[in-house]
Design a protein around this motif. Structure first.
Motif, PDB file in Angstrom:
ATOM      1  N   VAL A 254       0.846  -1.192   0.000  1.00  0.00           N
ATOM      2  CA  VAL A 254       0.000   0.000   0.000  1.00  0.00           C
ATOM      3  C   VAL A 254       0.884   1.246   0.000  1.00  0.00           C
ATOM      4  N   ALA A 255       0.359   2.329  -0.523  1.00  0.00           N
ATOM      5  CA  ALA A 255       1.110   3.591  -0.547  1.00  0.00           C
ATOM      6  C   ALA A 255       0.132   4.744  -0.318  1.00  0.00           C
ATOM      7  N   PRO A 256      -0.523   4.775   0.846  1.00  0.00           N
ATOM      8  CA  PRO A 256      -1.537   5.812   1.076  1.00  0.00           C
ATOM      9  C   PRO A 256      -0.891   7.150   1.444  1.00  0.00           C
ATOM     10  N   ASP A 257      -1.728   8.163   1.550  1.00  0.00           N
ATOM     11  CA  ASP A 257      -1.233   9.455   2.049  1.00  0.00           C
ATOM     12  C   ASP A 257      -0.794   9.309   3.500  1.00  0.00           C
ATOM     13  N   LEU A 258      -1.561   8.535   4.268  1.00  0.00           N
ATOM     14  CA  LEU A 258      -1.261   8.379   5.703  1.00  0.00           C
ATOM     15  C   LEU A 258      -1.351   6.907   6.098  1.00  0.00           C
ATOM     16  N   TYR A 259      -0.289   6.395   6.720  1.00  0.00           N
ATOM     17  CA  TYR A 259      -0.301   5.019   7.249  1.00  0.00           C
ATOM     18  C   TYR A 259      -0.134   5.123   8.757  1.00  0.00           C
ATOM     19  N   LEU A 260      -1.145   4.694   9.492  1.00  0.00           N
ATOM     20  CA  LEU A 260      -1.103   4.754  10.957  1.00  0.00           C
ATOM     21  C   LEU A 260      -0.837   3.349  11.471  1.00  0.00           C
ATOM     22  N   ALA A 261       0.366   3.125  11.988  1.00  0.00           N
ATOM     23  CA  ALA A 261       0.783   1.794  12.456  1.00  0.00           C
ATOM     24  C   ALA A 261       0.571   1.709  13.966  1.00  0.00           C
ATOM     25  N   CYS A 262      -0.349   0.852  14.379  1.00  0.00           N
ATOM     26  CA  CYS A 262      -0.707   0.744  15.797  1.00  0.00           C
ATOM     27  C   CYS A 262      -0.238  -0.598  16.355  1.00  0.00           C
ATOM     28  N   GLY A 263       0.655  -0.575  17.313  1.00  0.00           N
ATOM     29  CA  GLY A 263       1.122  -1.826  17.911  1.00  0.00           C
ATOM     30  C   GLY A 263       1.804  -2.728  16.909  1.00  0.00           C
ATOM     31  N   ILE A 264       2.570  -2.127  16.020  1.00  0.00           N
ATOM     32  CA  ILE A 264       3.346  -2.861  15.003  1.00  0.00           C
ATOM     33  C   ILE A 264       4.812  -2.538  15.257  1.00  0.00           C
ATOM     34  N   SER A 265       5.648  -3.575  15.371  1.00  0.00           N
ATOM     35  CA  SER A 265       7.043  -3.332  15.765  1.00  0.00           C
ATOM     36  C   SER A 265       7.863  -2.701  14.655  1.00  0.00           C
ATOM     37  N   GLY A 266       7.535  -3.034  13.374  1.00  0.00           N
ATOM     38  CA  GLY A 266       8.304  -2.457  12.269  1.00  0.00           C
ATOM     39  C   GLY A 266       9.321  -3.420  11.694  1.00  0.00           C
ATOM     40  N   ALA A 267       8.988  -4.700  11.628  1.00  0.00           N
ATOM     41  CA  ALA A 267       9.871  -5.690  10.995  1.00  0.00           C
ATOM     42  C   ALA A 267      10.034  -5.347   9.512  1.00  0.00           C
ATOM     43  N   VAL A 280       3.948   8.455   7.664  1.00  0.00           N
ATOM     44  CA  VAL A 280       3.762   7.306   8.557  1.00  0.00           C
ATOM     45  C   VAL A 280       3.683   7.817   9.995  1.00  0.00           C
ATOM     46  N   VAL A 281       2.626   7.420  10.688  1.00  0.00           N
ATOM     47  CA  VAL A 281       2.475   7.738  12.114  1.00  0.00           C
ATOM     48  C   VAL A 281       2.466   6.414  12.860  1.00  0.00           C
ATOM     49  N   ALA A 282       3.285   6.301  13.898  1.00  0.00           N
ATOM     50  CA  ALA A 282       3.367   5.047  14.652  1.00  0.00           C
ATOM     51  C   ALA A 282       2.975   5.272  16.101  1.00  0.00           C
ATOM     52  N   ILE A 283       2.190   4.323  16.615  1.00  0.00           N
ATOM     53  CA  ILE A 283       1.853   4.302  18.042  1.00  0.00           C
ATOM     54  C   ILE A 283       2.395   3.003  18.592  1.00  0.00           C
ATOM     55  N   ASN A 284       3.265   3.096  19.589  1.00  0.00           N
ATOM     56  CA  ASN A 284       3.858   1.877  20.156  1.00  0.00           C
ATOM     57  C   ASN A 284       4.267   2.147  21.600  1.00  0.00           C
ATOM     58  N   LYS A 285       4.093   1.132  22.436  1.00  0.00           N
ATOM     59  CA  LYS A 285       4.461   1.290  23.860  1.00  0.00           C
ATOM     60  C   LYS A 285       5.964   1.337  24.058  1.00  0.00           C
ATOM     61  N   ASP A 286       6.689   0.728  23.095  1.00  0.00           N
ATOM     62  CA  ASP A 286       8.146   0.575  23.248  1.00  0.00           C
ATOM     63  C   ASP A 286       8.872   1.692  22.497  1.00  0.00           C
ATOM     64  N   PRO A 287       9.544   2.598  23.211  1.00  0.00           N
ATOM     65  CA  PRO A 287      10.214   3.697  22.499  1.00  0.00           C
ATOM     66  C   PRO A 287      11.339   3.219  21.587  1.00  0.00           C
ATOM     67  N   ALA A 289      11.019   0.629  19.556  1.00  0.00           N
ATOM     68  CA  ALA A 289      10.450  -0.153  18.447  1.00  0.00           C
ATOM     69  C   ALA A 289      10.993   0.361  17.112  1.00  0.00           C
ATOM     70  N   PRO A 290      11.433  -0.541  16.215  1.00  0.00           N
ATOM     71  CA  PRO A 290      12.015  -0.113  14.928  1.00  0.00           C
ATOM     72  C   PRO A 290      11.077   0.703  14.053  1.00  0.00           C
ATOM     73  N   ILE A 291       9.754   0.580  14.267  1.00  0.00           N
ATOM     74  CA  ILE A 291       8.816   1.345  13.441  1.00  0.00           C
ATOM     75  C   ILE A 291       9.092   2.841  13.561  1.00  0.00           C
ATOM     76  N   PHE A 292       9.627   3.265  14.708  1.00  0.00           N
ATOM     77  CA  PHE A 292       9.880   4.697  14.891  1.00  0.00           C
ATOM     78  C   PHE A 292      10.997   5.200  13.982  1.00  0.00           C
ATOM     79  N   THR A 293      11.831   4.289  13.469  1.00  0.00           N
ATOM     80  CA  THR A 293      12.911   4.746  12.566  1.00  0.00           C
ATOM     81  C   THR A 293      12.368   5.134  11.193  1.00  0.00           C
ATOM     82  N   VAL A 294      11.181   4.644  10.840  1.00  0.00           N
ATOM     83  CA  VAL A 294      10.601   5.020   9.531  1.00  0.00           C
ATOM     84  C   VAL A 294       9.407   5.954   9.696  1.00  0.00           C
ATOM     85  N   ALA A 295       8.993   6.223  10.940  1.00  0.00           N
ATOM     86  CA  ALA A 295       7.797   7.042  11.162  1.00  0.00           C
ATOM     87  C   ALA A 295       8.132   8.530  11.038  1.00  0.00           C
ATOM     88  N   ASP A 296       7.212   9.284  10.426  1.00  0.00           N
ATOM     89  CA  ASP A 296       7.350  10.743  10.398  1.00  0.00           C
ATOM     90  C   ASP A 296       6.938  11.329  11.740  1.00  0.00           C
TER      91      ASP A 296
END
Ligand SMILES: Cc1cc2nc3c(=O)[nH]c(=O)nc-3n(C[C@H](O)[C@H](O)[C@H](O)COP(=O)(O)OP(=O)(O)OC[C@H]3O[C@@H](n4cnc5c(N)ncnc54)[C@H](O)[C@@H]3O)c2cc1C
Length: 318
Positions: A254-267, A280-287, A289-296
């Motif tokens: 997918v290539a949307p305008d906005l991707y909201l990743a909730c509880g996804i680690s970012g493998a 990309v917006v990421a919500i994660n309990k773990d600061p 989490a690799p998803i934060f390296t690609v999140a805006d």
């Protein structure tokens, strides 16, 4: 040889999809003339809509456009008459299979999942994500007719202010004998919406079960008809959501305008399916989490508190 880019136009209920119209406009941005190819029983409103989006001609082939083998056969017959600069199709199930088959018929190359198309001095280049979503790469087809499947989720909606296209009628292709499409089964409503969605609200293993996705569906509903729900692999593997909702290397791209990743680690396997997203917006309990390296934008916190709060804020604004 035609000097145009051909765009495969898909329809739903005889109306061209938003993805197809956005792809016509994207093709027009290359500065190359654009012609549409419609494989469908009737032209419907395609001449008006495709023309308005920028196509000068609609090549109409009366056949079932949901059958990739028929679409490939139709395109092969058209190319034999008047080869275009390249053939573009939305990067969805039919587009990917049809262009893959066409590449085999024409003995040429297909570039899949591109996010942008350029044409310079007659050479067509597709931009796509590579190396597990960590790099952007430019790809070209050597020698033969370039075929490209394009991720349409992040493309802007066309202005639709052009004149109607001219419809050129072509004969139906002879039915290839290798497969027969017996029956179309209904897919989950969520899955049908995902490919064209401009906003994707995606949940991971943290959703905890099928009912966990209710908070994501509520948010997607509040965001409107351009929003859809998706998942990482664990929820799909566990049967919490239909497998068609999985995003990643073995799921949908997918290539949307906005991707909201909730509880996804970012493998990396997940990133490969969503790295073309504009924001990309990421919500994660773990600061960490690799998803934060690609999140805006990243929010460290519990999704079951944050997502309902976002839903309430969206509802309050609308
Ligand atoms: C060949 C192969 C192909 C694969 N293909 C794909 C694919 O296409 N798509 C795909 O997604 N995966 C794919 N995978 C699996 C991939 O490697 C990962 O295992 C998977 O993406 C992890 O999913 P996840 O992020 O949902 O789960 P996890 O990695 O378990 O992450 C869950 C995250 O949720 C966070 N969390 C937990 N509770 C909360 C809460 N209450 N609020 C906020 N955050 C919370 C945690 O901190 C954690 O970061 C593939 C693997 C292989 C080997």
């Amino acid at each position: 040889m035609s000097n145009a880019l051909w765009v495969l136009v898909e329809t739903r209920d005889a109306v061209p999809t938003d993805a197809a119209l956005a792809l016509i406009a994207e093709a027009g941005r290359t500065g190359t003339p654009v012609e549409a190819v419609l494989v469908a029983a009737e032209p419907g409103t395609v001449a008006e809509r495709a023309g308005a989006a920028g196509a000068s001609t609609v090549h109409h082939v009366p056949a079932d456009g949901r059958d990739p083998e028929l679409v490939a056969a139709a395109l092969a017959a058209l190319v034999a008459e008047d080869a275009p600069v390249a053939v573009l199709a939305p990067a969805n199930t039919v587009g990917a299979e049809a262009l893959g088959r066409l590449a085999a018929i024409l003995d040429t190359g297909v570039i899949t999942e591109v996010t942008a198309v350029q044409v310079a001095d007659g050479v067509v280049t597709g931009t796509k994500s590579g190396y597990g979503g960590t790099r952007l790469v430019h790809c070209q087809v050597n020698g033969g007719l370039p075929l490209l499947t394009v991720r349409t989720g992040g493309l802007p909606a066309p202005a639709e202010d052009g004149p109607a296209a001219t419809v050129t009628a072509h004969p139906a292709p002879e039915r290839p004998a290798r497969t027969t499409l017996v029956e179309f089964l209904p897919t989950a409503g969520d899955a049908a919406a995902l490919e064209d969605a401009r906003i994707v609200v995606s949940g991971g293993r943290a959703m905890g079960g099928p009912e966990g996705f209710d908070v994501l569906r509520e948010l997607a509903t509040a965001l409107g008809p351009t929003a859809a729900v998706a998942s990482s692999r664990p929820p799909a593997d566990s049967g919490w959501v239909p497998v068609e909702l999985e995003v990643g290397i073995s799921g949908k791209k997918v290539a949307p305008d906005l991707y909201l990743a909730c509880g996804i680690s970012g493998a990396s396997q997940h990133l490969a399916g969503m790295s073309g997203s504009r924001t990309v917006v990421a919500i994660n309990k773990d600061p960490q989490a690799p998803i934060f390296t690609v999140a805006d934008f990243g929010v460290v916190g519990d999704l079951f508190e944050l997502v309902p709060a976002i839903t309430a804020a969206v509802r309050a604004r609308s």
